[in-house]
Design a protein around this motif. Structure first.
Motif, PDB file in Angstrom:
ATOM      1  N   ASP A   1       6.508  12.729  -7.361  1.00 44.52           N
ATOM      2  CA  ASP A   1       6.146  13.737  -6.389  1.00 44.52           C
ATOM      3  C   ASP A   1       4.960  13.353  -5.522  1.00 44.52           C
ATOM      4  OD1 ASP A   1       6.950  16.622  -5.850  1.00 44.52           O
ATOM      5  OD2 ASP A   1       7.695  16.208  -7.851  1.00 44.52           O
ATOM      6  N   VAL A   2       5.131  13.420  -4.229  1.00 51.52           N
ATOM      7  CA  VAL A   2       4.002  13.231  -3.333  1.00 51.52           C
ATOM      8  C   VAL A   2       3.427  14.599  -3.009  1.00 51.52           C
ATOM      9  CG1 VAL A   2       4.562  11.053  -2.263  1.00 51.52           C
ATOM     10  CG2 VAL A   2       5.706  13.109  -1.515  1.00 51.52           C
TER      11      VAL A   2
ATOM     12  N   SER B   1      -0.360   9.836  -6.884  1.00 61.88           N
ATOM     13  CA  SER B   1      -0.580  11.238  -7.245  1.00 61.88           C
ATOM     14  C   SER B   1       0.067  11.588  -8.572  1.00 61.88           C
ATOM     15  CB  SER B   1      -0.026  12.143  -6.157  1.00 61.88           C
ATOM     16  OG  SER B   1       1.321  11.804  -5.908  1.00 61.88           O
ATOM     17  N   ALA B   2       1.250  11.059  -8.793  1.00 58.56           N
ATOM     18  CA  ALA B   2       1.997  11.523  -9.955  1.00 58.56           C
ATOM     19  C   ALA B   2       2.155  10.419 -10.979  1.00 58.56           C
ATOM     20  CB  ALA B   2       3.364  12.039  -9.516  1.00 58.56           C
TER      21      ALA B   2
ATOM     22  N   ARG C   1       0.909   4.000  -2.876  1.00 59.82           N
ATOM     23  CA  ARG C   1       0.524   5.355  -2.486  1.00 59.82           C
ATOM     24  C   ARG C   1       1.450   6.370  -3.156  1.00 59.82           C
ATOM     25  NH1 ARG C   1       0.229   4.990   3.546  1.00 59.82           N
ATOM     26  NH2 ARG C   1       2.413   5.586   3.524  1.00 59.82           N
ATOM     27  N   HIS C   2       2.722   6.030  -3.220  1.00 55.12           N
ATOM     28  CA  HIS C   2       3.685   6.977  -3.773  1.00 55.12           C
ATOM     29  C   HIS C   2       3.399   7.323  -5.219  1.00 55.12           C
ATOM     30  CE1 HIS C   2       6.790   5.929  -0.522  1.00 55.12           C
ATOM     31  NE2 HIS C   2       6.245   7.093  -0.289  1.00 55.12           N
ATOM     32  N   THR C   3       2.926   6.342  -5.979  1.00 59.52           N
ATOM     33  CA  THR C   3       2.747   6.598  -7.403  1.00 59.52           C
ATOM     34  C   THR C   3       1.345   7.064  -7.732  1.00 59.52           C
ATOM     35  OG1 THR C   3       2.238   4.280  -7.695  1.00 59.52           O
ATOM     36  CG2 THR C   3       4.490   4.966  -8.144  1.00 59.52           C
TER      37      THR C   3
ATOM     38  N   ARG D   1       0.839  -1.212   0.000  1.00 58.99           N
ATOM     39  CA  ARG D   1       0.000   0.000   0.000  1.00 58.99           C
ATOM     40  C   ARG D   1       0.866   1.251   0.000  1.00 58.99           C
ATOM     41  NH1 ARG D   1      -3.421  -3.240   3.261  1.00 58.99           N
ATOM     42  NH2 ARG D   1      -2.435  -2.555   5.194  1.00 58.99           N
ATOM     43  N   VAL D   2       1.941   1.240   0.798  1.00 60.53           N
ATOM     44  CA  VAL D   2       2.835   2.400   0.841  1.00 60.53           C
ATOM     45  C   VAL D   2       3.429   2.659  -0.541  1.00 60.53           C
ATOM     46  CG1 VAL D   2       5.012   3.276   1.741  1.00 60.53           C
ATOM     47  CG2 VAL D   2       3.398   2.156   3.279  1.00 60.53           C
TER      48      VAL D   2
END
Lengths: 232, 232
Positions: B125-126, A123-124, A119-121, A115-116
């Motif tokens: 980018d987060v 948004s961008a 999560r990083h990918t 999940r971590v």
DNA sequence: CTCCATACTTCCGGCATCCGGAACATCCGG
DNA sequence: CCGGATGTTCCGGATGCCGGAAGTATGGAG
């Protein structure tokens, strides 16, 4: 990325038997491969959102698989390994892996770390390297820039500056960030350079350089590349 | 981010003594705090690029510290903990932590995992959380503020003041805290400026500046940013 | 060598912001 | 009612940032 696709590259069948239902039960789509060659082929054809990679594969060194992946993809890679040496962890993480889990590991922890990584990918998604906005066209892959159909020639520094702005995707880029990325570390302090080359970019890429629509200055902070041409 | 700033929140002095030189020797700038309260205050004032957080702090539960941080910042947080239970790891990772290292850990692995965490903020980018409340929208990362859909332009000082309030996340910020954060140490005493610039923020960001809903004054103490627009 | 594009450096004017002071209205507790 | 703290609005002057217009090196192509 509604149902993220996860690729498992793992030779132990017992572990695969455990991983596949565990992941499938969590709204993930799962692909699995038992060898490095098969795994790399699947990665290329299916372009998964995340890769679980065992370092102890039979046909090839896991590190070289990682390097191969990183040559063309930035998708998150979580390493699974029986080796618990610090040396191995550091090598894999520095090679571009996003996490490293030593066997044996718990299902809950694996899921949390997945999940971590996802999560990083979230948004961008920088999938599209071509940016179009109000007559402006930027193709980072081909290094081709054009304004209103006319191709524009940029000098090396101008291009590096533009690239740094594009990578920020509309967010502000600090003076010092831009200076250190374009002029190298140590270039901070010469904010004049920025002004000069921003003026160049505006002259070449703005319809009306005196009233910039794309290359916005954020007073006291830095500059920003505005990608909504609609805002006027 | 040429010399990333790392904040260590750790009560064991022996570990601090080990971490600080280790990190300083790697071109990192280092800040350290021994308690949760001190650590949160430092995070608010210095806005570090990465936080090393011990879960076993004396004055407050580490998880609540993490939650507090995550309310206004997405900067990477690496957990250091003596607890090695899977339950703790999952909880921390799901709460927004980026990595979890169980003590004892090696220096090389810690440094590698710090590099991974910092790498994420550079490339993929987060985004910092966007704060929305009753028509008010605050995007700290893009430095974009809007009220009722209309984008609002803030000056440098107005923005710094707003940022200081946002980082307090609804808690009171005393006059001297705000003054020293926005006007620099030595600015204490000029509560006059505060009144002026609070008036500006209210004029630009409140629906009815005469009856503020978000920018609340706490008499004799300071100001507070109210984020539940529901209270009316 | 000369020409030319690029990179670096300097100087100056315009303008928004910020400072500091002042005046005046408002609110609240004693 | 009084006094203190706070909110709001004016103004003149100082400052600093930004953008434009020069000029000066450097290095490669012809």
């Amino acid at each position: 990325m509604n149902q993220p696709l996860i690729l498992i590259i793992e030779d132990e069948e017992s572990l695969r038997r455990f991983l596949i239902p565990t992941l499938s039960g969590q709204q993930y789509q799962v692909l699995s491969a038992a060898t490095a060659a098969e795994g790399l082929a699947m990665a290329r054809t299916h372009n998964p959102d995340l890769v679980l990679l065992d370092l102890g594969l039979p046909d090839r060194d896991g590190m070289s698989v990682l390097k191969d992946l990183r040559a063309w993809s930035r998708k998150p890679v979580v390493i699974l390994s029986a080796r618990n040496q610090e040396r191995d962890k550091v090598a894999a993480l520095d090679q571009g892996a996003d996490d490293y889990l030593a066997k044996p590991f718990g299902a809950a922890e694996l899921l949390a770390r997945i999940r971590v990584a996802l999560r990083h990918t979230l948004s961008a998604d920088v999938a599209d390297p071509v940016i179009c906005s109000g007559g402006l066209r930027i193709d980072l892959e081909r290094r081709e820039i054009s304004q209103g159909g006319r191709p524009v020639k940029l000098t090396a520094l101008e291009y590096r500056l533009l690239e740094a702005l594009v990578r920020r995707q509309g967010k502000v880029a600090t003076h010092s960030q831009l200076l250190s990325e374009v002029w190298g570390p140590g270039g901070e302090g010469n904010t004049h350079y920025l002004r000069i080359y921003m003026a160049m970019l505006r002259k070449k890429l703005e319809v009306d350089p005196t009233r910039p629509r794309h290359f916005i200055t954020e007073p006291n902070v830095g500059y920003r590349l505005n990608l909504d041409a609609s805002s006027d």
